[in-house]
Design a protein around this motif. Sequence first.
Motif, short mmCIF file in Angstrom:
data_model
loop_
_atom_site.label_atom_id
_atom_site.label_comp_id
_atom_site.label_asym_id
_atom_site.label_seq_id
_atom_site.Cartn_x
_atom_site.Cartn_y
_atom_site.Cartn_z
N THR A 17 3.20 -0.95 0.68
CA THR A 17 3.85 -0.15 1.72
C THR A 17 5.13 -0.82 2.21
OG1 THR A 17 1.76 0.86 2.37
CG2 THR A 17 3.48 0.78 4.05
N ASP A 40 -0.86 7.61 0.60
CA ASP A 40 -1.99 6.87 1.13
C ASP A 40 -2.47 7.53 2.42
OD1 ASP A 40 -3.83 5.07 2.14
OD2 ASP A 40 -2.59 3.30 1.77
N ASP A 128 4.53 5.69 -2.56
CA ASP A 128 3.61 4.64 -2.11
C ASP A 128 2.19 5.08 -2.42
OD1 ASP A 128 2.65 2.34 -0.93
OD2 ASP A 128 2.62 3.18 1.09
MG MG Z 1 -0.20 0.46 1.87
#
Ligand code: MG
Length: 258
Positions: A17, A40, A128
């Motif tokens: 991240t 995520d 991500d």
């Molecule tokens: Mg992460």
Amino acid sequence: MGRVIAIANQKGGVGKTTTSINLSAALAERGKKVLVIDTDPQGNTTSGFGLDKNELENSIYELMIGECSIEDAIQKNVVEDLDGVDIIPSNVNLAAVEIELIDADQKEFILREAISKVKDNYDFIIIDCPPSLSMLTVNAMTTANTVLVPIQCEYYALEGLSQLVHTVNLVRDRLNPELEMEGVVFTMFDSRTNLSLQVVENVKEHIQENVYKTIIPRNIRLAEAPSYGLPINIYEPKSAGAEAYRLLADEVIERKFD
Ligand code: MG
Ligand code: ADP
């Protein structure tokens, strides 16, 4: 045409991240147009860019289940004082998507299909990934041109890497023949310990993948920035973390794939 980079490693806490946020912002600082996609359910990239993940009208979840359009899913220019970072945010709702889409046709291609219309509007699309090799990560790899793997400079750094490379190979064989390894980037390097250096040397000996020359140092500013909802190059432009992500962005821009 833009390059789509999935930032993946099924281990949590390795810097996926942090790299998604700060590589994207550094690319934008270099004048690139970037779309960040948070896949995520923890939504840390979303909040790291200053968005309230509990107040999202639309997110990657609505996009993937077909409840909103790509135009409605994208939030534009989310960083004040920095042009060119758009984001498709995420929150905990996304955790249900795998079950909801269990019977969907071509479910490995949902993200790819969803963003196909806007792909050409960007120089880079940074995805991500969650800390798993789940359907969401497979969707990211099916959408991506390349996979970038952050590796934390700690004792178990290599653990799980062969599984990850195996997954990339499976996705390439079955779903996305063009998928390539962007490479490995070392994160949280601590110059005060021998361990960090040993890990870097050891990993380099054991892998065939491209290793980025830029090593991201352990830098407290990088850990603080998300609580201000800012990327490092805005939060603390002269910090070691900001400089490192600029160098990484330059290397990523330089690297050519055909
Ligand atoms: Mg992460
Ligand atoms: P992941 O997305 O792989 O789970 P994160 O990027 O969220 O990993 O990083 C895990 C934790 O480590 C976070 O608290 C983050 O702020 C911190 N962190 C990540 N990279 C660095 C770094 N280079 N220096 C200091 N802290 C870092």
